[in-house]
Design an enzyme around this catalytic site. Structure first.
Site, PDB file in Angstrom:
ATOM      1  N   ASP A 155      47.973  22.207  39.214  1.00  0.00           N
ATOM      2  CA  ASP A 155      49.421  22.370  39.175  1.00  0.00           C
ATOM      3  C   ASP A 155      50.072  21.068  38.716  1.00  0.00           C
ATOM      4  OD1 ASP A 155      51.806  23.820  39.705  1.00  0.00           O
ATOM      5  OD2 ASP A 155      50.792  24.792  41.383  1.00  0.00           O
TER       6      ASP A 155
ATOM      7  N   GLY B 100      54.765  26.849  31.534  1.00  0.00           N
ATOM      8  CA  GLY B 100      55.416  26.888  30.221  1.00  0.00           C
ATOM      9  C   GLY B 100      56.192  25.626  29.874  1.00  0.00           C
TER      10      GLY B 100
ATOM     11  N   ASP C  62      56.701  30.883  38.362  1.00  0.00           N
ATOM     12  CA  ASP C  62      55.901  31.797  39.198  1.00  0.00           C
ATOM     13  C   ASP C  62      56.389  33.237  39.112  1.00  0.00           C
ATOM     14  OD1 ASP C  62      54.851  29.423  39.974  1.00  0.00           O
ATOM     15  OD2 ASP C  62      55.206  29.693  42.109  1.00  0.00           O
TER      16      ASP C  62
HETATM   17  C1  GLA Z   1      53.210  26.496  42.095  1.00  0.00           C
HETATM   18  C2  GLA Z   1      52.318  27.429  41.284  1.00  0.00           C
HETATM   19  C3  GLA Z   1      51.947  28.635  42.107  1.00  0.00           C
HETATM   20  C4  GLA Z   1      51.288  28.200  43.406  1.00  0.00           C
HETATM   21  C5  GLA Z   1      52.194  27.237  44.155  1.00  0.00           C
HETATM   22  C6  GLA Z   1      51.512  26.616  45.350  1.00  0.00           C
HETATM   23  O1  GLA Z   1      54.445  27.059  42.319  1.00  0.00           O
HETATM   24  O2  GLA Z   1      52.947  27.803  40.104  1.00  0.00           O
HETATM   25  O3  GLA Z   1      51.107  29.501  41.382  1.00  0.00           O
HETATM   26  O4  GLA Z   1      50.057  27.588  43.099  1.00  0.00           O
HETATM   27  O5  GLA Z   1      52.605  26.172  43.319  1.00  0.00           O
HETATM   28  O6  GLA Z   1      52.387  25.776  46.067  1.00  0.00           O
END
Ligand code: GLA
Length: 628
Positions: free
Chosen positions: A186, A253, A273
């Protein structure tokens, strides 16, 4: 610095303005081909099911159900732990410590923690194991203040659990010592840990001057972000000499990731997300739907994990659940279940386990579906399969029934011959000639596998084989947010604030059967139903698996707004020029460009402008095809 006179010719070319750089033929395929992503990854992830509230029991229960219900045998192999597993980074050795209160098997005799017992169990079940980290110093939960109970604990340094400054040791620990096979990385720690984060201001976390501004590509340090992810890829390759890994880039993105992830990792998130709401599913779908040329075996678009089973896709909304699953399958999205499978009904299991639909996603040709018809209400996606048949999804985005007409032309099949269809949800067979009328229920997707007589009998249009095309350079110089994506309310924000702006730089990218800004392909008034639309000063790599000829009709697209530019189309085979067009101006008729191929395996399609252009110049590789 060397005086210009001593630089070799190639360096001079490179030093020239952006309009001439980056389009020199290299004779190689440059998309990422390390790791285990020849097909889109399939599996399960804890996040959409449990968020931070993940533990070993939940992970193993899901894994067991995946094996017992036959989902593993159908391809769901990766069992991935998301945010919430970490306790702290021990000091001063920097070794990561697992939260043993929730992962009790991680207690090791040495006093150190280890995921090895858990990954051993998953491996013994015939599965693979995935872990999660962040490219910054801190996690998403720490950055955005969610998941307090399972956020890292200890001193400020101990709570720095992300990869930043620890890439090599952490990757070696996770893959060599702990035995993981997959990592999702991430980017929250390089996005939200600036001085304006209240926890940074309070001294709880160390400031990290953001490399990413989600709302401003101009304020984002794209090359620094890329360099960090590149280091992870290199560490993964070192720690996995057998190549048994998957690298999932999670930058939603941002950071112009569209333009580089396909050279760095195996899957790359195309948007914010997903949520268990219809509108958020549309948002994530749209973020990948027009990027078929940016996905190929080894590196796929990732519109995020499945929400089949929850909210608008739950047991009472099976039409919506089937649509979500059908579309992810058609887009070659990773099929990562995000549901507590202990609660799954047989109907939900039947959706996740539909082998006909999974088969589309796992088709070896690796062609992401292309939009054959595109409106805000109804879309028709067509995916060319390895055996020459076509999968088609007719998708009603709205909450009211809609009439739809599927034509043989959508499928690039002859209009005077019969088209045979199998409905992949009901199994029913039927056929039609020329066109077929159907009614789509609210939010329904009708999904068929079809076969017919190909319009192009002796080859394939490049727009039918996006999995064999790599957009090495798409010619985008001015990064603009993509305006074509459905903007839905984000659940955790509701209607607070001003709503969603256009996001995701990359508007104007290369398109199959469309011009870069979404118009239909047209050269001097002549329409092309098939072809590649791309901006000039671009380079495409095409894998040639045994075709003998290349043919196209080329010119400036009628959507160009700078009519003064001249462009030249060049075709290279294994790095050598084999054909080129004249310098072509806007309004000039399409010019044929073809070449015999003599065993060349990598073709490159280059278009350059004669000089720097104030505005991007959309061009057309009309009817571009590989022929026998
Ligand atoms: C981000 C990611 C998610 C998830 C959360 C976890 O928002 O995009 O897919 O992994 O972190 O905190």
């Amino acid at each position: 610095m060397k005086p210009l006179g001593t630089l070799p010719f190639a360096a001079l070319l490179f030093a020239s303005p952006a309009w001439a750089g980056g389009v020199e033929a290299g004779g190689t395929w440059t998309a990422y081909d390390k790791g285990q992503a020849e097909l889109p990854p399939m599996g399960w992830n804890s996040w959409n099911a449990f968020y931070h509230d993940v533990d070993e029991e939940k992970v193993l229960a899901s894994a067991q159900i995946i094996v017992d219900n036959g989902l593993a045998a159908k391809g769901y192999r990766y069992i991935n732990i998301d945010d919430g597993w970490w306790l702290r980074r021990s000091q001063p050795d920097g070794r990561m410590v697992i939260r043993t209160a929730t992962f009790p098997s991680a207690v090791a005799e040495s006093g150190r923690t280890s995921f090895r017992p858990l990954t051993d169990r998953l491996h013994a079940m015939g599965l693979k194991a995935g872990i999660y980290s962040d490219i910054g110093r801190n996690s998403c939960g720490q950055t955005f203040g969610h998941g307090a109970a399972n956020n890292p604990a200890g001193t400020r340094e101990e709570r720095e659990v992300g990869l930043f400054g620890h890439i090599d040791e952490d990757i070696a620990l996770y893959f060599e010592d702990w035995g993981f096979d997959y990592i999702k990385v991430d980017g929250c720690g390089i996005r939200g840990m600036g001085v304006d984060n209240p926890n940074v201001a309070a001294g709880t976390y160390r400031e990290f001057e953001p490399l990413i501004d989600f709302d401003s590509i101009a304020r984002t340090k794209v090359s620094e972000v890329r360099a960090l992810y590149q280091k992870v890829a290199e560490a993964l390759e070192r720690s996995n000499p057998d190549g048994d890994f998957i690298f999932s880039i999670c930058l939603w993105g941002a950071a112009d990731v569209r333009s580089w992830a396909h050279e760095v990792g195996n899957i790359s998130r195309t948007s914010e997300d997903i949520g268990p709401q219809w509108g958020r599913m549309l948002h994530n779908l749209d973020s990948a739907a027009r990027r078929a040329l940016y996905a190929q075996p080894g590196s796929w678009n990732d519109p995020d994990m499945l929400f089949v089973g929850t909210g608008d896709f739950d047991r009472d909304h099976l039409v919506e659940a089937r649509s979500h699953f059908s579309l992810w399958a058609m887009l070659n999205a990773p099929l990562i279940i995000g549901y507590d499978l202990r609660k799954a009904t047989p109907e939900l299991m039947a959706i996740l386990g539909n082998e006909r639909v999974i088969g589309l996603n796992q088709d070896p040709a690796g062609n992401q579906a292309v939009l054959a018809f595109d409106t805000d209400d109804l879309q028709i996606y067509v995916k060319t399969l390895a055996d020459g048949s076509k999968a088609v999804a007719l998708f009603n985005r709205t909450a009211a029934p809609l009439d739809a007409t599927l034509t043989a032309a959508h499928l690039k099949f002859a209009e005077d011959a019969s088209v045979r269809m199998v409905d992949l949800w009901s199994g029913a067979s039927s056929s039609f000639t020329r066109e077929h009328a159907l009614v789509l229920g609210p939010r329904e997707t009708r999904l068929f596998r079809t076969s017919g007589t190909r319009q192009l009998a002796d080859g394939l249009y490049l727009s039918e084989m996006p999995g064999s095309v790599n957009v090495a350079e798409d010619g985008i110089v001015h990064l603009e947010a993509d305006p074509s994506i459905h903007r839905a309310e984000i659940a955790w924000q509701g209607t607070r604030g001003g709503g969603e702006p256009p996001r995701y730089a990359g508007w104007g990218g290369a398109r199959a059967d469309r011009a870069p800004y979404g118009q239909h392909l047209r050269i001097a008034g002549q329409p092309f139903a098939s072809g590649i639309g791309i901006l000039a000063n671009s380079r495409l790599e095409v894998r040639n698996t045994g075709f003998g000829r290349f043919a196209s009709e080329v010119g400036v697209d009628d959507s160009a707004t700078d009519a003064s530019q001249r462009v030249r189309f060049e075709l290279y085979g294994d790095g050598k020029l084999v054909a080129q067009s004249d310098w072509l101006a806007f309004g000039r008729q399409a010019q044929p460009l073809h070449a015999e191929l003599r065993g060349q395996t990598i073709l490159e399609l280059v278009v350059r402008t004669a000089g720097p252009s104030e505005r991007p110049v959309p061009v057309v590789w009309g009817n571009a095809a590989l022929l026998r």
